[in-house]
Write a protein that holds these residues in place. Structure first.
Motif, PDB file in Angstrom:
ATOM      1  N   SER A  84       4.353 -33.348  -3.778  1.00  0.00           N
ATOM      2  CA  SER A  84       3.986 -33.052  -5.166  1.00  0.00           C
ATOM      3  C   SER A  84       2.791 -33.892  -5.587  1.00  0.00           C
ATOM      4  O   SER A  84       1.970 -33.441  -6.374  1.00  0.00           O
ATOM      5  N   GLY A  85       2.652 -35.082  -5.063  1.00  0.00           N
ATOM      6  CA  GLY A  85       1.493 -35.923  -5.362  1.00  0.00           C
ATOM      7  C   GLY A  85       0.222 -35.315  -4.811  1.00  0.00           C
ATOM      8  O   GLY A  85      -0.822 -35.330  -5.477  1.00  0.00           O
ATOM      9  N   ARG A  86       0.287 -34.745  -3.623  1.00  0.00           N
ATOM     10  CA  ARG A  86      -0.882 -34.075  -3.044  1.00  0.00           C
ATOM     11  C   ARG A  86      -1.233 -32.829  -3.838  1.00  0.00           C
ATOM     12  O   ARG A  86      -2.399 -32.537  -4.056  1.00  0.00           O
ATOM     13  N   GLY A  87      -0.216 -32.106  -4.277  1.00  0.00           N
ATOM     14  CA  GLY A  87      -0.446 -30.916  -5.090  1.00  0.00           C
ATOM     15  C   GLY A  87      -1.137 -31.274  -6.399  1.00  0.00           C
ATOM     16  O   GLY A  87      -2.058 -30.578  -6.837  1.00  0.00           O
ATOM     17  N   ASN A  88      -0.698 -32.356  -7.014  1.00  0.00           N
ATOM     18  CA  ASN A  88      -1.324 -32.811  -8.250  1.00  0.00           C
ATOM     19  C   ASN A  88      -2.762 -33.241  -8.014  1.00  0.00           C
ATOM     20  O   ASN A  88      -3.643 -32.988  -8.845  1.00  0.00           O
ATOM     21  N   LEU A  89      -3.019 -33.887  -6.886  1.00  0.00           N
ATOM     22  CA  LEU A  89      -4.377 -34.316  -6.561  1.00  0.00           C
ATOM     23  C   LEU A  89      -5.290 -33.111  -6.366  1.00  0.00           C
ATOM     24  O   LEU A  89      -6.401 -33.074  -6.893  1.00  0.00           O
ATOM     25  N   PHE A  90      -4.818 -32.095  -5.648  1.00  0.00           N
ATOM     26  CA  PHE A  90      -5.622 -30.890  -5.447  1.00  0.00           C
ATOM     27  C   PHE A  90      -5.871 -30.171  -6.771  1.00  0.00           C
ATOM     28  O   PHE A  90      -6.962 -29.658  -7.020  1.00  0.00           O
ATOM     29  N   ALA A  91      -4.878 -30.144  -7.647  1.00  0.00           N
ATOM     30  CA  ALA A  91      -5.047 -29.520  -8.958  1.00  0.00           C
ATOM     31  C   ALA A  91      -6.073 -30.283  -9.787  1.00  0.00           C
ATOM     32  O   ALA A  91      -6.915 -29.681 -10.460  1.00  0.00           O
ATOM     33  N   LEU A  92      -6.030 -31.599  -9.735  1.00  0.00           N
ATOM     34  CA  LEU A  92      -6.997 -32.420 -10.462  1.00  0.00           C
ATOM     35  C   LEU A  92      -8.413 -32.175  -9.944  1.00  0.00           C
ATOM     36  O   LEU A  92      -9.350 -32.019 -10.732  1.00  0.00           O
ATOM     37  N   VAL A 150      -9.629 -28.816 -11.198  1.00  0.00           N
ATOM     38  CA  VAL A 150      -9.992 -28.860 -12.613  1.00  0.00           C
ATOM     39  C   VAL A 150     -11.344 -29.542 -12.790  1.00  0.00           C
ATOM     40  O   VAL A 150     -12.196 -29.069 -13.552  1.00  0.00           O
ATOM     41  N   VAL A 151     -11.570 -30.641 -12.079  1.00  0.00           N
ATOM     42  CA  VAL A 151     -12.848 -31.353 -12.179  1.00  0.00           C
ATOM     43  C   VAL A 151     -13.993 -30.456 -11.709  1.00  0.00           C
ATOM     44  O   VAL A 151     -15.055 -30.399 -12.338  1.00  0.00           O
ATOM     45  N   VAL A 152     -13.787 -29.725 -10.622  1.00  0.00           N
ATOM     46  CA  VAL A 152     -14.822 -28.815 -10.112  1.00  0.00           C
ATOM     47  C   VAL A 152     -15.094 -27.704 -11.125  1.00  0.00           C
ATOM     48  O   VAL A 152     -16.251 -27.379 -11.402  1.00  0.00           O
ATOM     49  N   LEU A 153     -14.060 -27.129 -11.711  1.00  0.00           N
ATOM     50  CA  LEU A 153     -14.241 -26.069 -12.697  1.00  0.00           C
ATOM     51  C   LEU A 153     -14.955 -26.569 -13.941  1.00  0.00           C
ATOM     52  O   LEU A 153     -15.819 -25.883 -14.489  1.00  0.00           O
ATOM     53  N   VAL A 154     -14.631 -27.770 -14.400  1.00  0.00           N
ATOM     54  CA  VAL A 154     -15.309 -28.342 -15.566  1.00  0.00           C
ATOM     55  C   VAL A 154     -16.779 -28.597 -15.232  1.00  0.00           C
ATOM     56  O   VAL A 154     -17.656 -28.293 -16.039  1.00  0.00           O
ATOM     57  N   GLY A 155     -17.053 -29.103 -14.046  1.00  0.00           N
ATOM     58  CA  GLY A 155     -18.438 -29.331 -13.633  1.00  0.00           C
ATOM     59  C   GLY A 155     -19.231 -28.034 -13.561  1.00  0.00           C
ATOM     60  O   GLY A 155     -20.379 -27.972 -14.022  1.00  0.00           O
TER      61      GLY A 155
END
Length: 64
Positions: free
Chosen positions: A14-22, A25-30
């Motif tokens: 779940s920690g890896r999943g959260n990291l990939f989601a983060l 999100v950062v890529v989409l915002v950029g």
């Protein structure tokens, strides 16, 4: 005592999943930031050209 996680997942899954989601999100915002800036530059260029100027790229310091 504590039971191992059910479902056969690793404890850090779940920690890896959260990291990939983060990261996603950062890529989409950029990409959104880049797209809005690009569209704003194009709007300014179009307004300049519509006003009849011929030196719009130099006036707006547009770099392609």
């Amino acid at each position: 005592m504590s039971q191992p996680p059910s479902g056969g997942e690793e404890p850090n899954a779940s920690g890896r999943g959260n990291l990939f989601a983060l990261i996603a999100v950062v890529v989409l915002v950029g990409l959104g930031y880049w797209a809005f800036n690009y569209l704003d530059q194009q709007r300014k260029l179009q307004n300049c050209l519509d006003s009849g100027r011929h030196d719009c790229e130099q006036r707006l310091n547009l770099q392609r």
